[in-house]
Design a protein around this motif. Structure first.
Motif, PDB file in Angstrom:
ATOM      1  N   CYS A   1      28.753  31.324  31.869  1.00 29.23           N
ATOM      2  CA  CYS A   1      27.601  30.759  31.174  1.00 29.23           C
ATOM      3  C   CYS A   1      26.448  30.401  32.101  1.00 29.23           C
ATOM      4  CB  CYS A   1      28.042  29.508  30.405  1.00 29.23           C
ATOM      5  SG  CYS A   1      28.573  28.166  31.504  1.00 29.23           S
ATOM      6  N   ALA A   2      25.357  30.005  31.467  1.00 26.49           N
ATOM      7  CA  ALA A   2      24.159  29.600  32.213  1.00 26.49           C
ATOM      8  C   ALA A   2      24.418  28.362  33.066  1.00 26.49           C
ATOM      9  CB  ALA A   2      23.021  29.326  31.231  1.00 26.49           C
ATOM     10  N   LYS A   3      25.311  27.496  32.616  1.00 32.28           N
ATOM     11  CA  LYS A   3      25.627  26.279  33.385  1.00 32.28           C
ATOM     12  C   LYS A   3      26.301  26.648  34.698  1.00 32.28           C
ATOM     13  CE  LYS A   3      27.912  25.069  29.693  1.00 32.28           C
ATOM     14  NZ  LYS A   3      27.384  25.995  28.682  1.00 32.28           N
ATOM     15  N   ASN A   4      27.210  27.603  34.624  1.00 33.94           N
ATOM     16  CA  ASN A   4      27.893  28.090  35.821  1.00 33.94           C
ATOM     17  C   ASN A   4      26.902  28.733  36.790  1.00 33.94           C
ATOM     18  OD1 ASN A   4      30.564  27.934  36.746  1.00 33.94           O
ATOM     19  ND2 ASN A   4      30.908  30.107  36.421  1.00 33.94           N
ATOM     20  N   LYS A   5      25.953  29.489  36.213  1.00 33.02           N
ATOM     21  CA  LYS A   5      24.939  30.160  37.017  1.00 33.02           C
ATOM     22  C   LYS A   5      24.076  29.142  37.761  1.00 33.02           C
ATOM     23  CE  LYS A   5      22.702  33.522  35.076  1.00 33.02           C
ATOM     24  NZ  LYS A   5      21.769  34.231  34.164  1.00 33.02           N
ATOM     25  N   ALA A   6      23.669  28.075  37.067  1.00 41.39           N
ATOM     26  CA  ALA A   6      22.837  27.049  37.695  1.00 41.39           C
ATOM     27  C   ALA A   6      23.571  26.396  38.861  1.00 41.39           C
ATOM     28  CB  ALA A   6      22.432  26.002  36.659  1.00 41.39           C
ATOM     29  N   ASP A   7      24.871  26.129  38.695  1.00 39.79           N
ATOM     30  CA  ASP A   7      25.672  25.564  39.789  1.00 39.79           C
ATOM     31  C   ASP A   7      25.686  26.493  41.000  1.00 39.79           C
ATOM     32  OD1 ASP A   7      26.334  23.424  38.189  1.00 39.79           O
ATOM     33  OD2 ASP A   7      28.304  24.209  37.617  1.00 39.79           O
TER      34      ASP A   7
ATOM     35  N   THR B   1      30.117  39.785  54.958  1.00 42.12           N
ATOM     36  CA  THR B   1      31.261  39.225  55.688  1.00 42.12           C
ATOM     37  C   THR B   1      32.111  38.373  54.746  1.00 42.12           C
ATOM     38  OG1 THR B   1      29.966  37.281  56.364  1.00 42.12           O
ATOM     39  CG2 THR B   1      29.995  39.169  57.867  1.00 42.12           C
ATOM     40  N   HIS B   2      31.507  37.917  53.643  1.00 42.14           N
ATOM     41  CA  HIS B   2      32.200  37.075  52.670  1.00 42.14           C
ATOM     42  C   HIS B   2      31.862  37.517  51.248  1.00 42.14           C
ATOM     43  CE1 HIS B   2      32.196  34.582  56.299  1.00 42.14           C
ATOM     44  NE2 HIS B   2      33.154  33.844  55.762  1.00 42.14           N
ATOM     45  N   PHE B   3      32.880  37.665  50.409  1.00 44.02           N
ATOM     46  CA  PHE B   3      32.690  37.864  48.979  1.00 44.02           C
ATOM     47  C   PHE B   3      32.869  36.498  48.317  1.00 44.02           C
ATOM     48  CE2 PHE B   3      34.959  42.079  49.888  1.00 44.02           C
ATOM     49  CZ  PHE B   3      33.762  42.685  50.265  1.00 44.02           C
ATOM     50  N   TRP B   4      31.941  36.163  47.419  1.00 37.06           N
ATOM     51  CA  TRP B   4      32.061  34.859  46.749  1.00 37.06           C
ATOM     52  C   TRP B   4      31.975  35.077  45.246  1.00 37.06           C
ATOM     53  CZ3 TRP B   4      31.077  29.977  49.732  1.00 37.06           C
ATOM     54  CH2 TRP B   4      31.449  28.853  48.992  1.00 37.06           C
ATOM     55  N   VAL B   5      33.076  34.786  44.539  1.00 40.36           N
ATOM     56  CA  VAL B   5      33.122  34.949  43.085  1.00 40.36           C
ATOM     57  C   VAL B   5      33.141  33.577  42.427  1.00 40.36           C
ATOM     58  CG1 VAL B   5      34.324  35.998  41.132  1.00 40.36           C
ATOM     59  CG2 VAL B   5      34.449  37.083  43.383  1.00 40.36           C
ATOM     60  N   ASN B   6      32.091  33.261  41.687  1.00 40.66           N
ATOM     61  CA  ASN B   6      32.033  32.014  40.919  1.00 40.66           C
ATOM     62  C   ASN B   6      32.503  32.333  39.505  1.00 40.66           C
ATOM     63  OD1 ASN B   6      31.337  29.208  40.966  1.00 40.66           O
ATOM     64  ND2 ASN B   6      29.627  29.676  39.621  1.00 40.66           N
ATOM     65  N   THR B   7      33.674  31.860  39.145  1.00 41.39           N
ATOM     66  CA  THR B   7      34.398  32.361  37.975  1.00 41.39           C
ATOM     67  C   THR B   7      34.155  31.572  36.703  1.00 41.39           C
ATOM     68  OG1 THR B   7      36.297  30.987  38.571  1.00 41.39           O
ATOM     69  CG2 THR B   7      36.268  33.250  39.407  1.00 41.39           C
ATOM     70  N   CYS B   8      34.464  32.219  35.580  1.00 43.03           N
ATOM     71  CA  CYS B   8      34.519  31.594  34.261  1.00 43.03           C
ATOM     72  C   CYS B   8      35.963  31.684  33.778  1.00 43.03           C
ATOM     73  CB  CYS B   8      33.584  32.314  33.293  1.00 43.03           C
ATOM     74  SG  CYS B   8      33.576  31.620  31.619  1.00 43.03           S
ATOM     75  N   ALA B   9      36.403  30.659  33.036  1.00 40.00           N
ATOM     76  CA  ALA B   9      37.778  30.682  32.517  1.00 40.00           C
ATOM     77  C   ALA B   9      37.869  29.968  31.183  1.00 40.00           C
ATOM     78  CB  ALA B   9      38.737  30.039  33.533  1.00 40.00           C
ATOM     79  N   PHE B  10      36.790  29.995  30.424  1.00 39.33           N
ATOM     80  CA  PHE B  10      36.699  29.270  29.158  1.00 39.33           C
ATOM     81  C   PHE B  10      37.672  29.821  28.119  1.00 39.33           C
ATOM     82  CE2 PHE B  10      34.141  28.974  25.067  1.00 39.33           C
ATOM     83  CZ  PHE B  10      34.584  27.698  24.762  1.00 39.33           C
ATOM     84  N   ILE B  11      37.736  31.145  28.017  1.00 37.65           N
ATOM     85  CA  ILE B  11      38.651  31.808  27.084  1.00 37.65           C
ATOM     86  C   ILE B  11      39.330  32.967  27.809  1.00 37.65           C
ATOM     87  CG2 ILE B  11      37.487  31.149  24.943  1.00 37.65           C
ATOM     88  CD1 ILE B  11      36.015  33.803  24.981  1.00 37.65           C
TER      89      ILE B  11
ATOM     90  N   PRO C   1      39.378  36.317  27.583  1.00 43.65           N
ATOM     91  CA  PRO C   1      38.602  37.428  28.151  1.00 43.65           C
ATOM     92  C   PRO C   1      37.832  37.031  29.403  1.00 43.65           C
ATOM     93  CG  PRO C   1      38.332  37.350  25.778  1.00 43.65           C
ATOM     94  CD  PRO C   1      39.040  36.094  26.158  1.00 43.65           C
ATOM     95  N   ALA C   2      37.372  35.778  29.471  1.00 42.16           N
ATOM     96  CA  ALA C   2      36.646  35.315  30.664  1.00 42.16           C
ATOM     97  C   ALA C   2      37.580  35.241  31.864  1.00 42.16           C
ATOM     98  CB  ALA C   2      36.010  33.956  30.397  1.00 42.16           C
ATOM     99  N   VAL C   3      38.800  34.776  31.639  1.00 42.34           N
ATOM    100  CA  VAL C   3      39.797  34.739  32.711  1.00 42.34           C
ATOM    101  C   VAL C   3      40.080  36.157  33.204  1.00 42.34           C
ATOM    102  CG1 VAL C   3      42.206  34.191  33.280  1.00 42.34           C
ATOM    103  CG2 VAL C   3      40.859  32.607  31.882  1.00 42.34           C
ATOM    104  N   GLU C   4      40.251  37.082  32.257  1.00 41.54           N
ATOM    105  CA  GLU C   4      40.539  38.472  32.628  1.00 41.54           C
ATOM    106  C   GLU C   4      39.394  39.098  33.420  1.00 41.54           C
ATOM    107  OE1 GLU C   4      41.345  40.106  28.803  1.00 41.54           O
ATOM    108  OE2 GLU C   4      43.450  39.451  28.783  1.00 41.54           O
ATOM    109  N   GLU C   5      38.160  38.800  33.008  1.00 43.45           N
ATOM    110  CA  GLU C   5      37.003  39.328  33.731  1.00 43.45           C
ATOM    111  C   GLU C   5      36.946  38.766  35.153  1.00 43.45           C
ATOM    112  OE1 GLU C   5      32.131  39.793  33.331  1.00 43.45           O
ATOM    113  OE2 GLU C   5      33.173  38.214  32.229  1.00 43.45           O
TER     114      GLU C   5
END
Length: 423
Positions: free
Chosen positions: A10-16, A39-49, A51-55
């Motif tokens: 979501c947009a909230k996650n993006k703002a963080d 040198t670093h991969f950084w994944v800021n994840t969603c896990a609300f539902i 499909p989001a966890v799977e993505e």
């Protein structure tokens, strides 16, 4: 450190995440857009539902494969907040470090207000609070992000001023529940007072509000907000359902009748006002009768825009153990049916804007050379867009970031076509 960033959800996650990136750049990091250069991969994840966890997991696995070249893989956000770093370390050995929600807090003593905008530079999501006190039966947010914690007004003012200085022309206020903003602050500050304070900043800009919980005094709240000149007449009111028994099982308020009255009233006094909602189909106990009730309500209200998703029995929620589950295939069928209904409703609502004046925030130019943006009636990334119709031989010097007034000449299912008013 050269970071390849991936922000999900979501947009909230993006703002963080944008705050984190600005902080890391200040500390000497560099952002790259090609994984092989990082040198670093950084994944800021969603896990609300589910499909989001799977993505989120799919992105982690994909980067884990590339990581064989020696890069470090870092994961932050809701996935860690929901399952915990210790459990994830066992399940995802390819990940080198885990951070939770609002990952910037691991690198700063106080919350920063500077950000690196990762989408269009002319609008920005301003997250005004974290967490939620509502405890809806299907929702994982309280267990992931905790209880309501409103951001101090002074911090939000600094962040808003920073964004406006960058050239942002639309501030979009977001939170899990923006209606409850300030209830936990001492002294208390409510949403209307916050918006009034923000609107006094000496810039040309608009304010949009997303995720307004449908409270009993909604009519008064929306009227107060609309009295603030910089607020656009657009409100996102996620109702989730309309049938009283389903709302009760969801642990949602049953203010459907008063909400309908409020919408009809505001449309009479402010015809250009737009409403968006979100609904869930296939919640346990939703039979054909309850689903038909929801569809009839949507046809009666005619929301301008709508999002719909099927129920998922999320681990740790009250709804996970409810009986009378609806088969998954049927949930998907009902989702398709709501989308089919809404397609016709959106088309009808946009037709009503033909001949009316709209203010368009110009966001860019597409591959066909058409200028496009968003009207006051469209939130970016979730609704349709507005194309500018320029007269042949026009010598208008248009620049993305401008607020342009024009007249609606035509519409499609979700988009508007506006001819600029030349003075």
């Amino acid at each position: 450190m050269r970071i390849y960033p991936v922000s999900l959800g979501c947009a909230k996650n993006k703002a963080d995440f944008e705050k984190l990136l600005a902080l890391l750049i200040k500390q000497g990091a560099e952002i790259v857009l090609v994984p092989e250069e990082a040198t670093h991969f950084w994944v800021n994840t969603c896990a609300f539902i589910k499909p989001a966890v799977e993505e989120s997991l799919e992105h982690i696995f994909d980067l884990g494969e590339i990581k064989k070249q020696g890069q470090a893989l870092i994961v932050s956000g809701c996935l860690t907040g929901r399952y915990g770093a210790e459990k994830l370390k066992e399940l995802l050995p390819e990940v080198d470090e885990f951070y939770g929600i609002e990952p910037y807090q691991y690198f700063a003593k106080q919350e920063p207000y500077e950000r690196i905008l990762t989408e269009n530079p002319f609008y920005a999501f301003l997250k005004i609070s974290e967490g939620c006190n509502r405890n809806c039966a299907y929702c994982t947010i309280p267990q992931i992000r905790g209880r309501l914690k409103s951001k101090p007004v002074d911090l939000l003012l600094k962040e808003a001023e920073f964004l406006l200085t960058l050239g942002v022309k639309e501030l979009i206020l977001v939170a899990q529940d923006i209606t409850s903003y300030g209830l936990d602050l001492k002294p208390k500050v409510d949403l209307v007072n916050l918006v009034k304070t923000l609107s006094k900043l000496p810039f040309e800009f608009r304010i949009r509000l997303l995720y307004l919980y449908p409270v009993p005094n909604l009519k008064r709240l929306l009227e107060d907000l609309l009295s603030i000149p910089k607020v656009v007449p657009y409100f996102d009111l996620p109702i989730q359902h309309a049938h009283p028994e389903i709302l009760k099982a969801m642990r949602r308020p049953n203010h459907i009748e008063s909400l309908a009255e409020t919408i009809f009233y505001l449309r009479t006094v402010i015809p250009e006002v737009a409403f968006r909602t979100t609904v869930m189909v296939g919640f346990p106990g939703e039979g054909e009768k309850e689903f038909e009730f929801l569809c009839n309500f949507l046809q009666e209200i005619e929301f301008d825009y709508l999002g719909v998703f099927p129920f998922y029995p999320e681990e740790g929620t009250l709804a996970e153990k409810l009986p009378a589950k609806v088969p998954y295939r049927e949930r998907l069928r009902r989702r398709r049916e709501v989308l089919r209904l809404q397609k016709e409703i959106s088309k009808k609502r946009l037709k009503l804007r033909k001949g009316k004046e709209e203010e368009v925030l110009l966001l860019g130019e597409d591959e066909k050379g058409r200028f496009w943006g968003i009207s006051k009636a469209q939130a970016p990334e979730v609704d349709g867009i507005t194309y500018l119709l320029l007269p042949k031989g026009s010598k208008l010097n248009l620049t993305p970031g401008e607020l342009i007034k024009g007249k609606v000449k035509k519409s499609t299912t979700y988009d508007l076509y506006v001819e600029p008013i030349i003075k």
